[in-house]
Design an enzyme around this catalytic site. Structure first.
Site, PDB file in Angstrom:
ATOM      1  CG  HIS A  68      -1.675   1.217  -1.240  1.00 58.77           C
ATOM      2  ND1 HIS A  68      -0.931   2.313  -0.895  1.00 58.77           N
ATOM      3  CD2 HIS A  68      -2.507   0.992  -0.197  1.00 58.77           C
ATOM      4  CE1 HIS A  68      -1.296   2.728   0.315  1.00 58.77           C
ATOM      5  NE2 HIS A  68      -2.265   1.937   0.755  1.00 58.77           N
ATOM      6  CD  GLU A  69      -5.841  -0.533  -0.758  1.00 59.60           C
ATOM      7  OE1 GLU A  69      -5.786  -1.073   0.373  1.00 59.60           O
ATOM      8  OE2 GLU A  69      -5.804   0.699  -0.902  1.00 59.60           O
ATOM      9  CG  HIS A 104      -2.521  -2.385   3.229  1.00 62.06           C
ATOM     10  ND1 HIS A 104      -1.782  -1.820   4.248  1.00 62.06           N
ATOM     11  CD2 HIS A 104      -2.912  -1.350   2.446  1.00 62.06           C
ATOM     12  CE1 HIS A 104      -1.728  -0.510   4.086  1.00 62.06           C
ATOM     13  NE2 HIS A 104      -2.411  -0.192   2.997  1.00 62.06           N
TER      14      HIS A 104
END
Length: 162
Positions: free
Chosen positions: A74-75, A78
């Site tokens: 998820h990170e 980004h």
């Protein structure tokens, strides 16, 4: 709180996702700095302009498998979306594409980890339709005059019991 072996494991897992993105896009991505001091309810955060990823040490210790499967990609997604597409919506179609098509992960915008050990003190506030639990930060802002409204009924939140 996070020992050196855990830090290395998180960075190594992050590296795996950067390599997947590099193979897909056929270009290099700048690697971020890592901090292990995320606080509050967030399991992690990506600071795009700083090229920094922060992971929550307590939530990692309690949920390492979920971290490796969901929080890390998820990170990283980004940062990949930002470096490849530029400024885009945080969980927009570009981020979702990276999560689903490159990392083969669900594009969940929030985690479902147990946060009871990191939540902090909560304050009960009432609107016209329900009770809301607010953090001490929001409670203190209300004490200083800020007003919050319920997103559902638009009623102003008032401390419960007054």
């Amino acid at each position: 709180m996070v020992n050196d072996a855990d830090k290395k494991a998180l960075i190594s897992r992050s590296e795996k996702f950067f390599i997947l993105a590099e193979c897909f896009f056929d270009r290099a991505f700048k690697r971020p700095a890592y901090l292990f001091n995320q606080r509050g309810k967030s399991a992690g955060s990506a600071h795009l302009q700083l090229n920094l990823i922060k992971y929550h040490p307590i939530l990692f210790k309690q949920n390492s498998a979920d971290f490796f499967a969901q929080v890390v990609p998820h990170e990283v997604a980004h940062l990949v979306a930002y470096q490849y597409y530029g400024k885009v919506r945080p969980h927009g179609k570009e981020w979702q594409f990276v999560m689903q098509n490159i990392f083969n992960c669900p594009a969940d915008t929030t985690h479902s980890l147990n946060i009871s050990d990191v939540i902090g003190r909560q304050f009960a506030y009432q609107c016209d339709c329900t009770t809301h639990q607010l953090t001490i930060r929001r409670h203190n802002k209300i004490l200083k005059g800020l007003k919050y409204r319920c997103q559902k009924c638009q009623g102003e939140l008032k401390i419960k019991g007054l």
